[in-house]
Motif scaffolding. Structure first.
Motif, PDB file in Angstrom:
ATOM      1  N   ARG A 124       0.824  -1.209   0.000  1.00 47.63           N
ATOM      2  CA  ARG A 124       0.000   0.000   0.000  1.00 47.63           C
ATOM      3  C   ARG A 124       0.859   1.261   0.000  1.00 47.63           C
ATOM      4  NH1 ARG A 124      -3.207  -3.844   1.511  1.00 47.63           N
ATOM      5  NH2 ARG A 124      -5.461  -3.663   1.329  1.00 47.63           N
ATOM      6  N   GLY A 125       2.010   1.218   0.661  1.00 43.97           N
ATOM      7  CA  GLY A 125       2.918   2.353   0.672  1.00 43.97           C
ATOM      8  C   GLY A 125       3.667   2.536  -0.638  1.00 43.97           C
ATOM      9  N   MET A 126       3.838   1.444  -1.396  1.00 46.68           N
ATOM     10  CA  MET A 126       4.581   1.492  -2.653  1.00 46.68           C
ATOM     11  C   MET A 126       3.737   1.955  -3.837  1.00 46.68           C
ATOM     12  SD  MET A 126       6.621  -2.118  -2.260  1.00 46.68           S
ATOM     13  CE  MET A 126       7.196  -2.130  -3.938  1.00 46.68           C
ATOM     14  N   LEU A 127       2.436   1.667  -3.786  1.00 43.16           N
ATOM     15  CA  LEU A 127       1.564   1.988  -4.914  1.00 43.16           C
ATOM     16  C   LEU A 127       1.373   3.494  -5.066  1.00 43.16           C
ATOM     17  CD1 LEU A 127      -1.268  -0.664  -4.495  1.00 43.16           C
ATOM     18  CD2 LEU A 127       0.439  -0.574  -6.311  1.00 43.16           C
ATOM     19  N   PRO A 128       1.105   3.950  -6.294  1.00 40.60           N
ATOM     20  CA  PRO A 128       0.716   5.354  -6.473  1.00 40.60           C
ATOM     21  C   PRO A 128      -0.559   5.626  -5.676  1.00 40.60           C
ATOM     22  CG  PRO A 128       1.166   4.316  -8.588  1.00 40.60           C
ATOM     23  CD  PRO A 128       1.169   3.230  -7.557  1.00 40.60           C
ATOM     24  N   LYS A 129      -0.760   6.859  -5.315  1.00 43.27           N
ATOM     25  CA  LYS A 129      -1.871   7.229  -4.431  1.00 43.27           C
ATOM     26  C   LYS A 129      -3.040   7.834  -5.205  1.00 43.27           C
ATOM     27  CE  LYS A 129       1.065   6.355  -1.126  1.00 43.27           C
ATOM     28  NZ  LYS A 129       1.674   5.097  -1.444  1.00 43.27           N
ATOM     29  N   ILE A 130      -4.225   7.671  -4.622  1.00 39.09           N
ATOM     30  CA  ILE A 130      -5.419   8.383  -5.075  1.00 39.09           C
ATOM     31  C   ILE A 130      -6.061   8.933  -3.808  1.00 39.09           C
ATOM     32  CG2 ILE A 130      -6.874   6.314  -5.085  1.00 39.09           C
ATOM     33  CD1 ILE A 130      -8.358   7.541  -7.515  1.00 39.09           C
ATOM     34  N   LEU A 131      -6.416  10.199  -3.824  1.00 39.96           N
ATOM     35  CA  LEU A 131      -6.929  10.848  -2.617  1.00 39.96           C
ATOM     36  C   LEU A 131      -8.352  10.415  -2.288  1.00 39.96           C
ATOM     37  CD1 LEU A 131      -5.610  14.494  -3.073  1.00 39.96           C
ATOM     38  CD2 LEU A 131      -4.697  12.708  -1.598  1.00 39.96           C
ATOM     39  N   VAL A 132      -8.652  10.356  -0.998  1.00 41.91           N
ATOM     40  CA  VAL A 132      -9.988  10.010  -0.538  1.00 41.91           C
ATOM     41  C   VAL A 132     -11.003  11.059  -0.996  1.00 41.91           C
ATOM     42  CG1 VAL A 132      -9.865  11.140   1.718  1.00 41.91           C
ATOM     43  CG2 VAL A 132     -11.223   9.056   1.465  1.00 41.91           C
ATOM     44  N   ASP A 133     -10.529  12.266  -1.337  1.00 39.69           N
ATOM     45  CA  ASP A 133     -11.403  13.337  -1.829  1.00 39.69           C
ATOM     46  C   ASP A 133     -11.676  13.260  -3.326  1.00 39.69           C
ATOM     47  OD1 ASP A 133     -11.781  14.429   0.616  1.00 39.69           O
ATOM     48  OD2 ASP A 133     -10.422  16.112   0.349  1.00 39.69           O
ATOM     49  N   ASP A 134     -11.046  12.329  -4.037  1.00 36.77           N
ATOM     50  CA  ASP A 134     -11.281  12.178  -5.472  1.00 36.77           C
ATOM     51  C   ASP A 134     -12.751  11.846  -5.710  1.00 36.77           C
ATOM     52  OD1 ASP A 134     -11.420  10.294  -7.996  1.00 36.77           O
ATOM     53  OD2 ASP A 134      -9.563  11.440  -8.204  1.00 36.77           O
ATOM     54  N   VAL A 135     -13.334  12.442  -6.724  1.00 33.03           N
ATOM     55  CA  VAL A 135     -14.763  12.247  -7.013  1.00 33.03           C
ATOM     56  C   VAL A 135     -15.100  10.768  -7.185  1.00 33.03           C
ATOM     57  CG1 VAL A 135     -16.610  12.716  -8.656  1.00 33.03           C
ATOM     58  CG2 VAL A 135     -15.039  14.522  -8.027  1.00 33.03           C
ATOM     59  N   MET A 136     -14.303  10.041  -7.944  1.00 33.96           N
ATOM     60  CA  MET A 136     -14.608   8.624  -8.189  1.00 33.96           C
ATOM     61  C   MET A 136     -14.485   7.798  -6.908  1.00 33.96           C
ATOM     62  SD  MET A 136     -15.656   8.541 -11.211  1.00 33.96           S
ATOM     63  CE  MET A 136     -15.720   6.821 -11.634  1.00 33.96           C
ATOM     64  N   VAL A 137     -13.560   8.147  -6.039  1.00 38.05           N
ATOM     65  CA  VAL A 137     -13.416   7.453  -4.756  1.00 38.05           C
ATOM     66  C   VAL A 137     -14.663   7.681  -3.908  1.00 38.05           C
ATOM     67  CG1 VAL A 137     -12.104   7.396  -2.594  1.00 38.05           C
ATOM     68  CG2 VAL A 137     -10.896   7.483  -4.775  1.00 38.05           C
ATOM     69  N   ARG A 138     -15.142   8.919  -3.890  1.00 40.21           N
ATOM     70  CA  ARG A 138     -16.336   9.236  -3.101  1.00 40.21           C
ATOM     71  C   ARG A 138     -17.587   8.585  -3.681  1.00 40.21           C
ATOM     72  NH1 ARG A 138     -16.961  15.008  -3.081  1.00 40.21           N
ATOM     73  NH2 ARG A 138     -15.379  15.116  -4.669  1.00 40.21           N
ATOM     74  N   ILE A 139     -17.724   8.588  -4.994  1.00 42.77           N
ATOM     75  CA  ILE A 139     -18.905   7.995  -5.617  1.00 42.77           C
ATOM     76  C   ILE A 139     -18.958   6.486  -5.361  1.00 42.77           C
ATOM     77  CG2 ILE A 139     -19.924   7.407  -7.863  1.00 42.77           C
ATOM     78  CD1 ILE A 139     -19.274  10.256  -8.754  1.00 42.77           C
ATOM     79  N   HIS A 140     -17.807   5.828  -5.452  1.00 46.96           N
ATOM     80  CA  HIS A 140     -17.765   4.377  -5.230  1.00 46.96           C
ATOM     81  C   HIS A 140     -17.769   3.999  -3.751  1.00 46.96           C
ATOM     82  CE1 HIS A 140     -17.287   2.801  -9.299  1.00 46.96           C
ATOM     83  NE2 HIS A 140     -16.576   3.874  -9.564  1.00 46.96           N
ATOM     84  N   GLY A 141     -17.418   4.937  -2.892  1.00 45.21           N
ATOM     85  CA  GLY A 141     -17.412   4.664  -1.464  1.00 45.21           C
ATOM     86  C   GLY A 141     -16.173   3.923  -0.983  1.00 45.21           C
ATOM     87  N   PHE A 142     -15.041   4.091  -1.677  1.00 49.15           N
ATOM     88  CA  PHE A 142     -13.808   3.446  -1.241  1.00 49.15           C
ATOM     89  C   PHE A 142     -13.320   4.109   0.048  1.00 49.15           C
ATOM     90  CE2 PHE A 142     -13.127   3.045  -6.047  1.00 49.15           C
ATOM     91  CZ  PHE A 142     -13.732   1.803  -6.098  1.00 49.15           C
ATOM     92  N   SER A 143     -12.627   3.325   0.880  1.00 50.36           N
ATOM     93  CA  SER A 143     -12.102   3.812   2.153  1.00 50.36           C
ATOM     94  C   SER A 143     -10.591   3.969   2.093  1.00 50.36           C
ATOM     95  CB  SER A 143     -12.445   2.827   3.278  1.00 50.36           C
ATOM     96  OG  SER A 143     -13.828   2.646   3.369  1.00 50.36           O
ATOM     97  N   ILE A 144     -10.057   4.694   3.056  1.00 48.23           N
ATOM     98  CA  ILE A 144      -8.608   4.850   3.159  1.00 48.23           C
ATOM     99  C   ILE A 144      -7.979   3.470   3.326  1.00 48.23           C
ATOM    100  CG2 ILE A 144      -6.744   5.781   4.598  1.00 48.23           C
ATOM    101  CD1 ILE A 144      -8.626   8.153   5.201  1.00 48.23           C
TER     102      ILE A 144
END
Length: 173
Positions: free
Chosen positions: A132-152
């Motif tokens: 998880r630390g090695m992968l590129p990041k996507i912010l929890v505030d990203d629209v697609m993250v919020r729409i899908h309901g992904f968690s930190i």
């Protein structure tokens, strides 16, 4: 797109109409295993810490997720919501006007399967936490993250051009 479409995409169906004693509750959704999502709509109103405390006092632990539609949220309220046991997703009213999922240039976002995660662990010869630390990041505030309901901490698979899959780890702001 509206909140009902988002909940249906997550595998939930509308269970009942909102309780009459809370004017901000839009609807309640339930999935096949009995997990529930409750939707609050505050519209153009800004949401502060007292509103978030009231929301969590109302819902207790009966719900798996909370979707709050509001124009803006204070940073203290946002941090408070992230520290709760019930996952909270904030969506702005104007984001419901754009059908992100149907746009031809928007790649498909989905939760990484356990098999894909295991392949990544084996490929990078590491453990899941280090991965998880090695992968590129996507912010929890990203629209697609919020729409899908992904968690930190979730690993998101992004399918582009039907041939390539890219992986991102959801992180806090």
């Amino acid at each position: 797109m509206d909140v009902r479409d988002i909940c249906k995409m997550r595998g939930f169906v509308e269970e009942c109409t909102p309780p009459p004693n809370n004017k901000n509750v839009e609807c309640i959704f339930k999935n096949s295993v009995g997990e529930k999502i409750i939707v609050f709509i505050f519209g153009e109103r800004s949401v502060g810490i007292s509103t978030i405390r009231d929301v969590y006092a109302t819902i207790g632990t009966k719900y798996m997720q909370t979707i709050i539609v509001c124009n803006s949220i204070s940073s203290i309220a946002h941090k408070h919501a992230l520290n709760q046991t019930v996952h909270c997703c904030f969506i702005k009213p104007h984001e419901l006007l754009v059908p992100y999922m149907q746009h031809p240039l928007c790649p498909k976002h989905r939760l990484c399967t356990p098999g894909e995660e295991q392949n990544l662990v084996e490929t990078f010869k590491t453990d899941p936490d280090t991965l998880r630390g090695m992968l590129p990041k996507i912010l929890v505030d990203d629209v697609m993250v919020r729409i899908h309901g992904f968690s930190i901490g979730d690993i998101v698979a992004i399918d582009r051009y039907r041939t390539n899959t890219y992986f991102r780890c959801v992180v806090a702001v």
